[in-house]
Scaffold this motif. Structure first.
Motif, PDB file in Angstrom:
ATOM      1  N   ALA A   3      -0.455  16.900  11.238  1.00 23.69           N
ATOM      2  CA  ALA A   3       0.200  15.867  10.444  1.00 23.69           C
ATOM      3  C   ALA A   3       0.275  16.312   8.987  1.00 23.69           C
ATOM      4  O   ALA A   3      -0.641  16.931   8.468  1.00 23.69           O
ATOM      5  CB  ALA A   3      -0.570  14.565  10.548  1.00 23.69           C
ATOM      6  N   ILE A   4       1.381  15.995   8.352  1.00 21.40           N
ATOM      7  CA  ILE A   4       1.547  16.265   6.932  1.00 21.40           C
ATOM      8  C   ILE A   4       1.582  14.913   6.235  1.00 21.40           C
ATOM      9  O   ILE A   4       2.463  14.101   6.496  1.00 21.40           O
ATOM     10  CB  ILE A   4       2.840  17.052   6.656  1.00 21.40           C
ATOM     11  CG1 ILE A   4       2.785  18.395   7.382  1.00 21.40           C
ATOM     12  CG2 ILE A   4       3.042  17.232   5.161  1.00 21.40           C
ATOM     13  CD1 ILE A   4       4.063  19.189   7.324  1.00 21.40           C
ATOM     14  N   VAL A   5       0.611  14.698   5.370  1.00 25.90           N
ATOM     15  CA  VAL A   5       0.459  13.405   4.720  1.00 25.90           C
ATOM     16  C   VAL A   5       0.581  13.594   3.226  1.00 25.90           C
ATOM     17  O   VAL A   5      -0.004  14.504   2.656  1.00 25.90           O
ATOM     18  CB  VAL A   5      -0.909  12.778   5.068  1.00 25.90           C
ATOM     19  CG1 VAL A   5      -1.074  11.434   4.392  1.00 25.90           C
ATOM     20  CG2 VAL A   5      -1.057  12.649   6.570  1.00 25.90           C
ATOM     21  N   GLY A   6       1.339  12.685   2.589  1.00 26.23           N
ATOM     22  CA  GLY A   6       1.478  12.728   1.134  1.00 26.23           C
ATOM     23  C   GLY A   6       0.314  12.024   0.462  1.00 26.23           C
ATOM     24  O   GLY A   6      -0.780  11.920   1.008  1.00 26.23           O
ATOM     25  N   ALA A   7       0.557  11.514  -0.730  1.00 28.49           N
ATOM     26  CA  ALA A   7      -0.485  10.830  -1.500  1.00 28.49           C
ATOM     27  C   ALA A   7      -0.892   9.535  -0.807  1.00 28.49           C
ATOM     28  O   ALA A   7      -0.064   8.812  -0.263  1.00 28.49           O
ATOM     29  CB  ALA A   7       0.018  10.540  -2.900  1.00 28.49           C
ATOM     30  N   VAL A   8      -2.194   9.265  -0.822  1.00 27.21           N
ATOM     31  CA  VAL A   8      -2.731   8.053  -0.211  1.00 27.21           C
ATOM     32  C   VAL A   8      -3.647   7.380  -1.211  1.00 27.21           C
ATOM     33  O   VAL A   8      -4.486   8.037  -1.835  1.00 27.21           O
ATOM     34  CB  VAL A   8      -3.530   8.386   1.076  1.00 27.21           C
ATOM     35  CG1 VAL A   8      -4.176   7.147   1.642  1.00 27.21           C
ATOM     36  CG2 VAL A   8      -2.626   9.036   2.096  1.00 27.21           C
ATOM     37  N   LYS A   9      -3.482   6.065  -1.375  1.00 25.32           N
ATOM     38  CA  LYS A   9      -4.372   5.298  -2.240  1.00 25.32           C
ATOM     39  C   LYS A   9      -4.990   4.189  -1.395  1.00 25.32           C
ATOM     40  O   LYS A   9      -4.286   3.375  -0.815  1.00 25.32           O
ATOM     41  CB  LYS A   9      -3.619   4.685  -3.414  1.00 25.32           C
ATOM     42  CG  LYS A   9      -4.494   3.849  -4.309  1.00 25.32           C
ATOM     43  CD  LYS A   9      -3.712   3.233  -5.450  1.00 25.32           C
ATOM     44  CE  LYS A   9      -4.633   2.375  -6.294  1.00 25.32           C
ATOM     45  NZ  LYS A   9      -3.885   1.717  -7.374  1.00 25.32           N
ATOM     46  N   VAL A  10      -6.311   4.160  -1.320  1.00 25.74           N
ATOM     47  CA  VAL A  10      -7.029   3.139  -0.560  1.00 25.74           C
ATOM     48  C   VAL A  10      -7.765   2.260  -1.557  1.00 25.74           C
ATOM     49  O   VAL A  10      -8.634   2.730  -2.285  1.00 25.74           O
ATOM     50  CB  VAL A  10      -8.031   3.779   0.427  1.00 25.74           C
ATOM     51  CG1 VAL A  10      -8.794   2.705   1.160  1.00 25.74           C
ATOM     52  CG2 VAL A  10      -7.302   4.686   1.393  1.00 25.74           C
ATOM     53  N   ASN A  11      -7.407   0.976  -1.601  1.00 24.98           N
ATOM     54  CA  ASN A  11      -8.079   0.055  -2.511  1.00 24.98           C
ATOM     55  C   ASN A  11      -9.394  -0.445  -1.939  1.00 24.98           C
ATOM     56  O   ASN A  11     -10.382  -0.527  -2.645  1.00 24.98           O
ATOM     57  CB  ASN A  11      -7.167  -1.127  -2.850  1.00 24.98           C
ATOM     58  CG  ASN A  11      -6.000  -0.703  -3.698  1.00 24.98           C
ATOM     59  OD1 ASN A  11      -6.111   0.203  -4.506  1.00 24.98           O
ATOM     60  ND2 ASN A  11      -4.868  -1.331  -3.490  1.00 24.98           N
ATOM     61  N   SER A  12      -9.399  -0.791  -0.666  1.00 19.68           N
ATOM     62  CA  SER A  12     -10.645  -1.235  -0.042  1.00 19.68           C
ATOM     63  C   SER A  12     -10.517  -1.131   1.469  1.00 19.68           C
ATOM     64  O   SER A  12      -9.419  -1.175   2.013  1.00 19.68           O
ATOM     65  CB  SER A  12     -10.983  -2.671  -0.439  1.00 19.68           C
ATOM     66  OG  SER A  12     -10.027  -3.549   0.101  1.00 19.68           O
ATOM     67  N   ILE A  13     -11.661  -0.999   2.124  1.00 19.98           N
ATOM     68  CA  ILE A  13     -11.724  -0.948   3.577  1.00 19.98           C
ATOM     69  C   ILE A  13     -12.834  -1.897   4.002  1.00 19.98           C
ATOM     70  O   ILE A  13     -13.930  -1.865   3.451  1.00 19.98           O
ATOM     71  CB  ILE A  13     -12.030   0.475   4.083  1.00 19.98           C
ATOM     72  CG1 ILE A  13     -10.875   1.408   3.739  1.00 19.98           C
ATOM     73  CG2 ILE A  13     -12.253   0.477   5.578  1.00 19.98           C
ATOM     74  CD1 ILE A  13     -11.083   2.830   4.183  1.00 19.98           C
TER      75      ILE A  13
END
Length: 73
Positions: A3-13
């Motif tokens: 898989a090719i994934v760009g930028a990811v921003k995770v605020n909360s999990i």
């Protein structure tokens, strides 16, 4: 295929959530919860009229394990 994934921003999990980027074979989130609530506790909406004159919630639980979680990995 990778898989090719760009930028990811995770605020909360959340505590019982799964976050995955890329290839994965198996995702098995595990969690249990027990909720005790009285009559009318989960009512939602506008203009509700709830009458619970003689309501009690039995929270005594003699079971040691209600829902066992088995690790499949």
């Amino acid at each position: 295929m990778p898989a090719i994934v760009g930028a990811v921003k995770v605020n909360s999990i959340g505590s019982s959530s799964v976050f995955n980027i890329g290839d994965v074979f198996m995702i098995t989130p595990n969690s249990t919860a027990k909720t005790f609530s009285g009559a009318g506790s989960f009512n939602t909406g506008d203009g509700l009229r709830i009458v619970n004159n003689a309501s009690s919630t039995n929270t005594q639980d003699n079971d040691v394990v209600d829902q066992p979680i088995v690790d499949l990995a």
